[in-house]
Design a protein around this motif. Structure first.
Motif, PDB file in Angstrom:
ATOM      1  N   GLU A 100      39.103 -90.868  12.487  1.00  0.00           N
ATOM      2  CA  GLU A 100      39.830 -89.439  12.446  1.00  0.00           C
ATOM      3  C   GLU A 100      38.605 -88.994  11.437  1.00  0.00           C
ATOM      4  O   GLU A 100      37.565 -88.035  11.174  1.00  0.00           O
ATOM      5  CB  GLU A 100      40.652 -89.158  12.054  1.00  0.00           C
ATOM      6  CG  GLU A 100      40.781 -87.672  11.971  1.00  0.00           C
ATOM      7  CD  GLU A 100      42.346 -87.141  12.003  1.00  0.00           C
ATOM      8  OE1 GLU A 100      42.415 -86.276  11.011  1.00  0.00           O
ATOM      9  OE2 GLU A 100      43.170 -88.186  11.790  1.00  0.00           O
ATOM     10  N   ALA A 104      35.114 -87.450  10.698  1.00  0.00           N
ATOM     11  CA  ALA A 104      35.291 -86.316  10.028  1.00  0.00           C
ATOM     12  C   ALA A 104      33.476 -86.317   9.240  1.00  0.00           C
ATOM     13  O   ALA A 104      32.522 -85.081   8.576  1.00  0.00           O
ATOM     14  CB  ALA A 104      35.983 -85.730   8.927  1.00  0.00           C
ATOM     15  N   ILE A 108      30.421 -85.153  13.436  1.00  0.00           N
ATOM     16  CA  ILE A 108      29.659 -83.619  13.974  1.00  0.00           C
ATOM     17  C   ILE A 108      28.063 -84.006  13.752  1.00  0.00           C
ATOM     18  O   ILE A 108      27.479 -83.069  14.273  1.00  0.00           O
ATOM     19  CB  ILE A 108      30.344 -82.787  13.571  1.00  0.00           C
ATOM     20  CG1 ILE A 108      30.247 -83.402  12.147  1.00  0.00           C
ATOM     21  CG2 ILE A 108      32.317 -82.525  13.762  1.00  0.00           C
ATOM     22  CD1 ILE A 108      30.162 -82.030  10.538  1.00  0.00           C
TER      23      ILE A 108
ATOM     24  N   GLN B  88      41.748 -84.000   9.352  1.00  0.00           N
ATOM     25  CA  GLN B  88      41.215 -84.007   8.581  1.00  0.00           C
ATOM     26  C   GLN B  88      40.360 -82.075   9.415  1.00  0.00           C
ATOM     27  O   GLN B  88      40.121 -82.182  10.297  1.00  0.00           O
ATOM     28  CB  GLN B  88      40.532 -84.882   8.509  1.00  0.00           C
ATOM     29  CG  GLN B  88      41.284 -86.360   7.326  1.00  0.00           C
ATOM     30  CD  GLN B  88      39.813 -87.183   7.171  1.00  0.00           C
ATOM     31  OE1 GLN B  88      39.051 -87.195   7.440  1.00  0.00           O
ATOM     32  NE2 GLN B  88      40.582 -88.040   6.854  1.00  0.00           N
ATOM     33  N   TYR B  89      39.584 -81.655   7.883  1.00  0.00           N
ATOM     34  CA  TYR B  89      39.021 -80.918   8.031  1.00  0.00           C
ATOM     35  C   TYR B  89      37.921 -81.122   8.250  1.00  0.00           C
ATOM     36  O   TYR B  89      37.463 -81.977   8.186  1.00  0.00           O
ATOM     37  CB  TYR B  89      38.707 -79.922   7.135  1.00  0.00           C
ATOM     38  CG  TYR B  89      39.515 -78.789   6.411  1.00  0.00           C
ATOM     39  CD1 TYR B  89      39.783 -77.717   7.263  1.00  0.00           C
ATOM     40  CD2 TYR B  89      40.854 -79.065   5.811  1.00  0.00           C
ATOM     41  CE1 TYR B  89      41.339 -76.815   7.291  1.00  0.00           C
ATOM     42  CE2 TYR B  89      42.072 -78.289   5.773  1.00  0.00           C
ATOM     43  CZ  TYR B  89      41.695 -76.204   6.379  1.00  0.00           C
ATOM     44  OH  TYR B  89      43.136 -76.055   6.133  1.00  0.00           O
ATOM     45  N   LEU B  90      36.887 -80.166   9.409  1.00  0.00           N
ATOM     46  CA  LEU B  90      36.041 -80.843   9.925  1.00  0.00           C
ATOM     47  C   LEU B  90      34.575 -80.227   8.464  1.00  0.00           C
ATOM     48  O   LEU B  90      35.226 -79.211   8.123  1.00  0.00           O
ATOM     49  CB  LEU B  90      35.517 -80.427  11.505  1.00  0.00           C
ATOM     50  CG  LEU B  90      36.161 -81.899  12.188  1.00  0.00           C
ATOM     51  CD1 LEU B  90      35.518 -81.212  13.430  1.00  0.00           C
ATOM     52  CD2 LEU B  90      36.056 -83.174  12.018  1.00  0.00           C
ATOM     53  N   PRO B  91      33.517 -80.621   8.134  1.00  0.00           N
ATOM     54  CA  PRO B  91      32.781 -80.173   7.489  1.00  0.00           C
ATOM     55  C   PRO B  91      31.963 -79.304   8.371  1.00  0.00           C
ATOM     56  O   PRO B  91      31.546 -77.517   7.842  1.00  0.00           O
ATOM     57  CB  PRO B  91      31.332 -81.214   7.847  1.00  0.00           C
ATOM     58  CG  PRO B  91      32.045 -82.505   8.014  1.00  0.00           C
ATOM     59  CD  PRO B  91      32.829 -82.131   8.959  1.00  0.00           C
ATOM     60  N   THR B  92      31.601 -78.941   9.968  1.00  0.00           N
ATOM     61  CA  THR B  92      31.985 -77.206  10.330  1.00  0.00           C
ATOM     62  C   THR B  92      32.962 -76.630  10.003  1.00  0.00           C
ATOM     63  O   THR B  92      32.805 -74.821  10.083  1.00  0.00           O
ATOM     64  CB  THR B  92      31.630 -77.556  11.971  1.00  0.00           C
ATOM     65  OG1 THR B  92      32.738 -78.034  12.298  1.00  0.00           O
ATOM     66  CG2 THR B  92      29.911 -78.530  12.113  1.00  0.00           C
TER      67      THR B  92
END
Lengths: 197, 367
Positions: A100, A104, A108, B88-92
């Motif tokens: 994960e 992150a 992406i 987790q938070y994604l950069p987007t």
């Protein structure tokens, strides 16, 4: 040059004297858009390095083991693009599944770099310069590290620039391109050291 | 020539097919997250197929989270509180999430992929949001460029809407768009009429939805919309009310006023309606009727550029000047504004200058 040393020379040349971004100006769009933050630049830099190193090897195999024997070298553009796109997709799925944190940081960005011309550029240079398997790998790795270095430097400079008072017309992409030009000139200082093409 | 062609095509097909097979296998194994349970507000539970973004997964369950960009992560609207299972938070997501929202586990539902059991919290109103199949019951010209369109609801046959809220109308593929698009319009109908929704749509040259409604939509046509959405509705207080609207901004205000009349509200209410000339005014009879039903209500139309033939003896000037002229102290007032961003910004300034607390000025800006 000694044959066993040549891959190492290519590695350093790809990072410094033949930096794919600063001497060939390839991979500019993601370089310009993602270099705003240091953290995202690191993520993209690692992703590009990984994909360049692996796809140059994959494309070397596809080119030398499939296209050359079949005398279909002229198909390399389209084949390389398909290989890169499919590879990046699968890697994204794997990263999303296994880590994960890595996803992150890196995942992406993977779809973003499918369309990064620097990735295709590395595979095409490898063909033009007739690199061996090991040389292709070090060239891909070196080009990735070189691209990483360039975006890292740019992100560092842009971090500082946030506090600078710029003329209105130069803000954003304008100043970034000017700085990229200066960085390219600075890197020209390395150019006498090694030359790979 | 021919053999070369056949080998080229064969090679490309072979390589592509091999990679395609690889992708399909990867999709079925690596990207297969199996069945996942989503719990909403500790009440409802859905078992869904994992691997897709939360926004789309919820939509398949007919829970519609408002989103203006259609899930591309560029509008930041589709926020949802995820209490468990989000990772987790994604950069987007980060550009759209403030520090306070982070502390409350607010996530962008179009970016968050459903990979394990999730527990989420959404406003109760969103349960109410549904997709409606309806028929166009009536189309009538309100002015030279505004049409009133009334929908008869078929499935579901009733809507529970608050006066002032909006719905998103679906425009099918036609000349100006090659994919269905959604556009938001405030409902002008009275909420107690649960079987109908009425919209007021002003023609915008080359506007995808407005062109469709003005040039193509006919009575009897089927339409699809979803809703209701929005935080623009009358607050239940004792304060005086100022409403300001321009053009088709009439719609939510009309709905609010009809609702007030029906509930026998006695609050002092003034409604300023700005138009250029007389041909831009509409629903004057309805407003007069409302003035009779509500003794404390006044409708004040104002023309900014009346034509000589208009023979206008009402208010003349910019709506901001007219509001300023009619208003005394705004200490005991709250305001409801609907119209273009320029008009709203100018009116907010006038109202705050008059002493209306800024947090009691509610508005619905046309984007």
């Amino acid at each position: 040059m000694n044959g066993s040393l040549y891959p190492v020379a290519i590695l350093f040349a790809a990072i410094f004297t033949n930096n794919i971004l600063l001497t060939n100006y390839l991979g500019m769009c993601s370089f310009l858009s993602v270099s705003r933050e240091l953290k995202t630049s690191v993520g993209l830099g690692v992703a590009v390095t990984f994909v360049m190193a692996t796809t140059s090897v994959l494309n070397w195999l596809v080119y030398n083991k499939i296209l050359v024997p079949l005398e279909l070298e002229y198909l390399r553009f389209i084949v390389f693009i398909i290989v890169i796109a499919a590879f990046v997709q699968i890697v994204e799925m794997v990263i999303e599944r296994v880590s994960e944190t890595l996803y992150a940081a890196l995942g992406i960005f993977l779809p973003l770099i499918t369309v990064n011309c620097a990735i295709l550029g590395v595979s095409l240079f490898m063909v033009i310069r007739e690199y061996s398997f090991i040389e292709s790998f070090t060239f891909g790795l070196g080009s990735g590290i070189g691209w990483f270095l360039a975006i890292l430097a740019m992100a560092g400079i842009r971090q500082k620039l946030k506090k600078a008072r710029l003329p209105k017309g130069l803000e954003g992409a304008g100043i970034t391109l000017v700085i990229t030009g200066m960085m390219a000139m600075a890197f020209m200082g390395f150019s006498g050291m090694i030359n790979i093409g | 020539m021919l053999p070369a062609l056949i080998t080229s095509v064969g090679a490309i097909t072979g390589i592509s097919a091999f990679l395609a097979v690889l992708m399909v296998i990867a999709d079925a194994t690596i990207a297969n997250y199996g069945e996942v349970k989503i719990t909403i507000n500790d009440e409802k539970e859905f078992v869904v197929k994992g691997g897709k973004p939360l926004l789309g997964t919820l939509m398949e369950q007919e829970i519609f989270i408002p989103s203006a960009c259609g899930g591309r992560g560029s509008c930041g609207l589709c926020k949802v509180k995820v209490e468990k299972g989000a990772g987790q938070y994604l950069p987007t997501e980060l550009p759209w999430i403030s520090e306070e929202e982070k502390a409350e586990n607010v996530r962008l539902s179009c970016q968050l992929k459903v990979k394990e059991d999730l527990s989420i919290r959404i406003p109760d109103e969103l349960f109410n949001v549904k997709e409606f199949q309806a028929t166009v019951a009536k189309i009538r010209d309100l002015t030279h460029d505004i049409k009133e369109v009334t929908f008869d609801l078929n499935e579901p046959s009733e809507i529970s809407i608050r006066a002032g809220q909006f719905v998103q109308l679906r425009v099918p593929e036609y000349e100006l768009t090659d994919e269905p698009v959604y556009r938001a319009y405030s409902a002008a109908s009275v909420p107690s009429d649960k079987r109908h929704v009425e919209l007021e749509i002003r023609y915008v040259p080359n506007g995808i939805c407005t062109t469709f409604v003005h040039k193509y939509l006919k009575e009897g046509d089927p339409v699809v919309f979803n809703g209701p959405y929005g935080e623009f509705f009358l607050r239940d207080t004792e304060r005086e009310i100022i409403c300001i609207a321009g053009g088709s901004g009439m719609a939510p205000i009309k709905s609010i006023l009809l609702d007030m009349a029906e509930k026998g509200s006695n609050r002092r209410t003034r409604y300023f309606f700005g138009a250029r000339s007389k041909r831009d005014l509409f629903l004057l009879d309805e407003m007069k009727e409302l003035e009779e039903r509500m003794p404390n209500f006044r409708f004040i139309p104002a023309l900014s550029a009346p034509e000589p033939e208009d023979d206008w003896d009402g208010e003349i000037g910019l709506i901001t000047d007219v509001v300023a002229k009619h208003m005394e102290s705004g200490d005991n007032t709250e305001a409801y504004l609907c119209g273009s961003p320029g008009m709203i910004d100018a009116c907010v300034k006038v109202l705050t200058d008059k002493g209306v607390p800024e947090e009691l000025i509610y508005y619905d800006k046309f984007g």
